[in-house]
Design a protein around this motif. Structure first.
Motif, mmCIF file in Angstrom:
data_model
loop_
_atom_site.group_PDB
_atom_site.id
_atom_site.type_symbol
_atom_site.label_atom_id
_atom_site.label_comp_id
_atom_site.label_asym_id
_atom_site.label_seq_id
_atom_site.Cartn_x
_atom_site.Cartn_y
_atom_site.Cartn_z
ATOM 1 N N HIS A 14 -9.684 1.405 0.704
ATOM 2 C CA HIS A 14 -9.553 1.793 1.895
ATOM 3 C C HIS A 14 -10.721 1.464 2.653
ATOM 4 C CE1 HIS A 14 -6.863 4.816 -0.319
ATOM 5 N NE2 HIS A 14 -5.957 4.486 0.710
ATOM 6 N N HIS B 91 0.812 -1.078 0.145
ATOM 7 C CA HIS B 91 0.084 -0.113 0.145
ATOM 8 C C HIS B 91 0.647 1.220 -0.026
ATOM 9 C CE1 HIS B 91 -3.545 2.437 0.109
ATOM 10 N NE2 HIS B 91 -3.220 2.994 1.305
ATOM 11 N N ASP C 120 2.246 3.138 2.918
ATOM 12 C CA ASP C 120 1.143 4.115 2.664
ATOM 13 C C ASP C 120 1.804 5.489 2.349
ATOM 14 O OD1 ASP C 120 -1.294 5.233 2.587
ATOM 15 O OD2 ASP C 120 -1.763 4.937 4.727
ATOM 16 N N ASN C 121 1.253 6.597 2.393
ATOM 17 C CA ASN C 121 1.883 7.929 1.929
ATOM 18 C C ASN C 121 3.116 8.401 2.575
ATOM 19 O OD1 ASN C 121 -1.204 7.948 1.990
ATOM 20 N ND2 ASN C 121 -0.782 9.816 0.628
ATOM 21 N N HIS D 4 -5.816 -0.878 5.549
ATOM 22 C CA HIS D 4 -5.920 -0.340 6.925
ATOM 23 C C HIS D 4 -6.669 -1.259 7.954
ATOM 24 C CE1 HIS D 4 -3.862 3.256 5.711
ATOM 25 N NE2 HIS D 4 -5.041 3.671 5.075
ATOM 26 N N HIS E 121 1.183 5.428 -1.961
ATOM 27 C CA HIS E 121 0.745 6.369 -2.944
ATOM 28 C C HIS E 121 1.695 7.324 -3.310
ATOM 29 C CE1 HIS E 121 -3.510 5.719 -1.514
ATOM 30 N NE2 HIS E 121 -2.900 5.470 -0.047
#
Ligand SMILES: [Zn+2]
Length: 498
Positions: free
Chosen positions: A238, A65, A329-330, A278, A67
């Motif tokens: 998500h 995961h 994640d980000n 998540h 971005h």
């Protein structure tokens, strides 16, 4: 493009099914990007030889995961809840120049490679969704040589739907978050068009990414399911990242038992293609249903903590038998692309809900970060292990690094001790993309200069965003406090005495 034949000679080759503490020394023969043989004293037979003595060779790590749209925001935000952070970060990913899109894609990929990640699942918030931006991203990934599971996000319910009781917010605050939907057909057509324009193959793979169930109407979810079926792809979305999303499910999805899992099931999405990201606030009953459907869960402890969302229930998730993956994640919400950190947190967090000694153990989380993450992309049997028939995606770890002084257990020291320093060489699809800590595919210093140049405009835009959106922050903070004050019937994990 895959390289020719290579023999990686004399490294300790990590085998999930072998001795995970002291892997055996073996050679790995690679032909046209695939591992064809693993064993002692293989004949080079004209292949290029890479000396791996003194190295630990592990399957390339997979980030399930990620971005890429906010890599330039790294280090800009601190102490924000998810909703507050979205308010700042969303506009900084939209309507950017092609130069910036290329640079941000390369920055994330570069960091990933340096940390032993050979595959990223990029759930990209591409705005606008167009051919030009798509081509730029794909070219950047091809140039640097990392494997990508590309999943541009689609949604038709406006972003403000991420906030509970959104209608209580002033109109201008709603608009700052995003109060306009997007047509379903345009987005489904865009994805279908891209899957045909850029056929999966080599280091490019696709997945379908409806942003989140509460951001998609039934028509959008059904369209995504049909597309995934048609192109035989995985689905990422998500789900239950915050406590607010549990309340949104109970209040707005009453027709679906107040459950986002039921909402997805009733629209044909609860199946082996599905991976929900998540699941901090998923109920045990919902985990069991996910497990029964062979759907997966991708955990992101780093961003869940940084964005004040909570801690995913590792022990219950493992007990339910649901298949698990790990992500980072980000870049502005965790702010690192390190599966080493994600693995360590996964093992350590079991103590929050279960003080008894016991699993998860290091060699188990290594499976989640490789085999489990491969499964989320439908790439099981192709990546995640160093075995014949698999792609030659691997990482050579320098055992002279102090993380291995003394060297007692490969699995435990990879999970608990490795900070990324030991990553010395990285191969993707048979191509050495980093050799002895030097990136071989792009001009790293040139990229540094480009980023420095781009940041002059970027920071100005950041300052503007913060200045104009500050007004909305008290509302977001209030929404965040309210959902934490509410008893949602789930453990808060950590006791407070005051
Ligand atoms: Zn995400």
């Amino acid at each position: 493009m895959a390289a020719g034949n290579t023999l990686v000679r004399g490294g300790q080759v990590y085998d999930h099914d072998g001795d995970v503490h002291k892997p055996k020394v073996a050679d790995i023969l690679i032909q046209n990007g695939d591992i064809v043989s693993v064993g002692p004293n293989l004949s080079a037979d004209g292949a290029e030889v890479v000396d791996a003595s003194g190295k630990l060779i592990i399957p390339g790590l997979i980030n399930a995961h990620y971005h890429s749209h906010d890599t330039l925001c790294r280090g800009l935000f601190e102490e924000l809840s998810l909703e507050m952070w979205l308010l700042y970060t969303l506009p900084l990913g939209a309507n950017r120049s092609q130069e910036e899109i290329r640079a941000r894609t390369l920055v994330g990929a570069l960091e990933s490679i340096r940390c032993g990640i050979t595959t990223v699942q990029d759930m990209l918030g591409l705005a606008p969704l167009d051919d030009e931006g798509t081509d730029t991203v794909i070219k950047a990934y091809k140039d640097i040589g990392i494997r990508v599971v590309f999943a541009p996000m689609v949604w038709d319910v406006p972003p403000v739907a991420m906030v509970r009781n959104k209608d209580d917010l002033p109109k201008d605050v709603q608009e700052m978050l995003g109060a306009t939907g997007r047509p379903v057909k345009d987005q489904i057509d865009y994805l279908d068009h891209q899957f045909n324009r850029h056929k999966a193959g080599g280091t490019l793979h696709w997945a379908v990414a409806p942003f989140a169930p509460q951001r998609c109407t039934p028509k959008m979810l059904q369209g995504c399911c049909e597309l995934a079926e048609k192109h035989n792809l995985g689905i990422y979305t998500h789900v239950y990242e915050t406590r607010g999303q549990v309340l949104i499910a109970r209040e707005q999805f009453k027709d679906h038992d107040g459950s986002l899992i039921s909402y997805m099931e009733n629209n044909g999405m609860l199946n082996p293609r599905l991976n929900i990201v998540h699941s901090v606030w998923i109920s045990r009953k919902e985990m069991d249903r996910m497990a029964a459907a062979d759907a997966g869960i991708v955990l992101n402890h780093l961003s869940n903590l940084k964005l004040k969302s909570g801690i995913a229930p590792v022990v219950d998730l493992r007990e339910s038998g649901v298949r698990l993956g790990l992500g980072c994640d980000n870049c502005s919400g965790s702010d690192v692309q390190s599966i080493f950190q994600a693995m360590k947190l996964f093992c350590l967090f079991s103590a929050v809900s279960e003080p008894e000694p016991g699993p998860p153990l290091a060699h188990q989380v290594l499976r989640h970060a490789t085999l489990g993450n491969a499964r989320t992309a439908g790439l099981q049997g192709k990546i995640g292990a160093l075995k014949p028939g698999h792609k030659a995606d691997m990482v050579m770890i320098d055992l002279k690094d102090t993380a291995y002084l003394p060297y007692n257990s490969a699995a435990r020291q990879l999970v608990y001790t490795e900070a990324g320093r030991g990553v010395e060489s990285v191969m993707v699809d048979g191509r050495m993309v980093m050799k002895e800590r030097k990136i071989t595919t792009i001009d790293e210093d040139g990229l540094r200069r480009e980023v420095q140049d781009l940041m002059r405009h970027f920071i100005k835009d950041y300052d503007d965003v913060v200045a104009t959106r500050k007004r909305a922050m008290p509302y977001m903070l209030d929404a965040h406090r309210k959902v934490w004050a509410e008893d949602i019937g789930m453990h808060r994990f950590i006791q407070r005495t005051r």
